[in-house]
Design a protein around this motif. Structure first.
Motif, short mmCIF file in Angstrom:
data_model
loop_
_atom_site.label_atom_id
_atom_site.label_comp_id
_atom_site.label_asym_id
_atom_site.label_seq_id
_atom_site.Cartn_x
_atom_site.Cartn_y
_atom_site.Cartn_z
N ALA A 171 0.85 -1.19 0.00
CA ALA A 171 0.00 0.00 0.00
C ALA A 171 0.89 1.24 0.00
O ALA A 171 0.60 2.22 0.68
CB ALA A 171 -0.92 -0.01 1.22
N SER A 172 1.96 1.19 -0.78
CA SER A 172 2.97 2.25 -0.78
C SER A 172 2.60 3.44 -1.63
O SER A 172 3.39 4.37 -1.78
CB SER A 172 4.32 1.68 -1.25
OG SER A 172 4.22 1.15 -2.56
N GLY A 173 1.40 3.45 -2.22
CA GLY A 173 0.94 4.60 -2.99
C GLY A 173 1.72 4.77 -4.27
O GLY A 173 2.13 3.80 -4.92
N LYS A 174 1.94 6.04 -4.65
CA LYS A 174 2.60 6.35 -5.91
C LYS A 174 4.02 5.78 -5.99
O LYS A 174 4.54 5.56 -7.08
CB LYS A 174 2.62 7.86 -6.12
CG LYS A 174 3.06 8.29 -7.51
CD LYS A 174 2.95 9.80 -7.68
CE LYS A 174 3.46 10.25 -9.04
NZ LYS A 174 2.65 9.74 -10.15
N ALA A 175 4.63 5.50 -4.85
CA ALA A 175 5.96 4.88 -4.85
C ALA A 175 5.93 3.53 -5.53
O ALA A 175 6.95 3.10 -6.11
CB ALA A 175 6.49 4.76 -3.43
N ALA A 176 4.79 2.83 -5.45
CA ALA A 176 4.57 1.55 -6.15
C ALA A 176 5.78 0.61 -5.99
O ALA A 176 6.36 0.14 -6.96
CB ALA A 176 4.29 1.80 -7.63
N VAL A 177 6.12 0.33 -4.75
CA VAL A 177 7.37 -0.37 -4.44
C VAL A 177 7.46 -1.73 -5.13
O VAL A 177 8.43 -2.03 -5.83
CB VAL A 177 7.53 -0.51 -2.92
CG1 VAL A 177 8.73 -1.40 -2.60
CG2 VAL A 177 7.71 0.86 -2.28
#
Length: 521
Positions: A171-177
């Motif tokens: 659920a790292s958002g825009k970081a899209a890990v």
């Protein structure tokens, strides 16, 4: 339900909306589940737009049960309003306005995301999730068999921790890990090159203020609700601005634009460019002429649209913006958060209960990219090319919203247990509607091009007030509005076809400036 050979049953990367929601939903059903949330920030920042649609409103109130918090700490949203002009000097009373006449029937909200995200994260911890914050995940070793996943986590204070987990939720958002780590991340820059700048402002003059209504008496007419609590959009060729009121008295204001059609005014800073652009629209000047920006609260994204090729694998799954993001125009970002979080929770619960969940994983990896593509083609592909024409946007506004209410919104209210764990535009009926929407979107793109060629683009941007004759709801009223949208569409087709092509097109909107253009007859 728990695994004795791992430190945790689930590790959630990211504690904002999607991560906290997943923690809440898992823990309230399975208190014994060992869940760790790793959040890298000390406090949450702002997001692109801070508004919900009806579908996200349903998720917040009926799945997460946050009605009290939302009523106490956020504004009730009353629809979407769009404002059009022909020139920056137009009088506010002459502008074309599109939006609802009455208050919304279904719950939607103007969110202060920093407040909401903190509240949800606290609730996840109150349910029993363990929180490590601020902390950075340094390495992720994904297992390809039944062995646990391993993560190395560095807290801001303390020593490196190595933890094992049965499940990993990104659920790292825009970081899209995970998407980037696994080479699954795909940008839509080539077909949807959108950028956005936004900031918080104080001392904003609201549309319902005494000052506004005294200066422009037309603001007292035609609308039975408050315009201020709607999401107000300023519209132009290749761009749109949002203006969203927040419960602390400030406003979130931003501009999103397609770089193929528009360039922001030059300026010494991103904030200066945003302010200069707001002043080019009569509503922007009325509201922001004396506004005071929070310079430290200015954000910029160059490429908004992206998605992951797959969102699930061997005991890992992506949710929310970690899986993808399209466009903030209709505030649908939290819609996909609701669907992906619900699907992830269902997947994790069943797997930890000992079920074979390969079919669910396969479904998500097929359904998510298909749903994303259908939704993108239906709502956003090349839409910015006709965004400055009030007639075309009025037609697509009616068509888009009625299809949305008849499809995704009606689904989650009528059959929530099944609909939330599936992606939007599922099945034959969903595919049919998505195909229909993509078809009329292509037609509006063509009509916009023809209108620019014939010099009638934006011809109705003054002097009209177009408001649906009823508040939208997921029933027969949406079907009536669908028919109303089709009639506006047919009229736009006819007027565009009948318009002559002059030898000289005197003026047309291009990249936010008035330009002359000569064409062949």
């Amino acid at each position: 339900m728990t695994s004795t050979n791992t430190d945790y049953d689930v590790v959630i990367m990211g504690g904002a909306f999607s991560g906290a929601s997943a923690g809440i939903m898992l823990k309230r059903e399975h208190p014994e589940m060992r869940i760790l949330i790793v959040e890298r920030t000390l406090k949450f920042d702002r997001k692109v737009g801070e508004s919900t649609s009806e579908l996200a409103g349903c998720f917040l109130t009926r799945v997460l049960h946050q009605g009290h918090h939302l009523s106490a700490h956020h504004y009730q949203k009353h629809g979407l309003r769009m404002w059009f002009c022909k020139t920056p000097e137009d009088d506010v009373g002459c502008l074309t306005e599109i939006g609802p006449r009455y208050q919304s029937r279904l719950p939607t909200f103007q969110l202060d995301r920093a407040i909401l995200d903190e509240h949800l994260l606290k609730e996840a911890c109150d349910f029993g999730c363990e929180l490590l914050r601020p902390a950075t995940i340094k390495t992720i070793t994904l297992s390809e068999d039944e062995a646990p996943h391993t993560l190395e986590i560095m807290p801001q204070e303390g020593q490196m921790r190595t933890v094992t987990t049965r499940w990993l939720i990104d659920a790292s958002g825009k970081a899209a890990v995970l998407s980037k780590k696994l080479g699954l991340h795909r940008s839509l820059e080539s077909e949807h090159p959108t950028s956005s700048i936004w900031c918080r402002f104080r001392n904003v003059n609201g549309l319902d203020s005494f000052k506004s209504r005294k200066m422009h008496p037309s603001l007292m007419k035609g609308v039975s609700q408050l315009r201020t609590t709607a999401t107000n959009h300023l519209m132009g060729h290749g761009w749109w601005c949002w203006i969203i009121p927040l419960s602390d008295g400030s406003y979130s204001a931003g501009v999103t634009w397609d770089r193929r059609f528009f360039t922001l005014p030059e300026g010494p800073s991103l904030l200066a460019r945003l302010q200069a652009h707001l002043m080019t629209h009569p509503i922007g000047r009325l509201m922001f002429e004396n506004a005071v920006p929070d310079a430290d609260d200015t954000f910029y994204y160059k490429n908004l649209a992206y998605r992951s090729e797959r969102i699930a694998g061997n005991r890992w799954v992506m949710v929310g913006d970690a899986a993808g993001f399209m466009d903030p125009l209709y505030s649908h970002g939290l819609d996909y958060c609701g669907h992906t979080v619900s699907a992830a929770v269902d997947l994790v619960q069943k797997n930890l209960a000992g079920e074979n969940t390969q079919a669910i994983t396969d479904y998500l990896n097929t359904a998510y990219p298909r749903s994303y593509r259908l939704w993108f083609n239906s709502l956003y592909k090349d839409k910015y090319s006709y965004m400055g024409d009030a007639e075309l946007i009025n037609a697509t506004f009616l068509l888009d919203l009625s299809a949305y209410f008849l499809g995704p919104v009606r689904g989650v209210y009528d059959n929530p247990d099944d609909e939330w764990i599936h992606m939007p535009y599922e099945g034959k009926a969903g595919g049919f509607f998505a195909g229909f929407m993509a078809f009329y979107n292509r037609r509006f793109v063509h009509l916009g091009q023809e209108r620019r060629r014939k010099g009638i683009y934006g011809r109705a941007n003054n002097g009209h007030v177009w408001m649906p004759f009823m508040s939208l709801s997921p029933d027969h009223t949406a079907a009536r509005l669908l028919w109303a949208g089709i009639k506006v569409w047919i009229k736009a087709e006819i007027t565009t076809w009948l318009a002559p092509t002059p030898s000289t097109v005197p003026v047309m909107m291009m990249e936010g400036k008035l330009m002359a253009k000569t064409t062949e007859a």
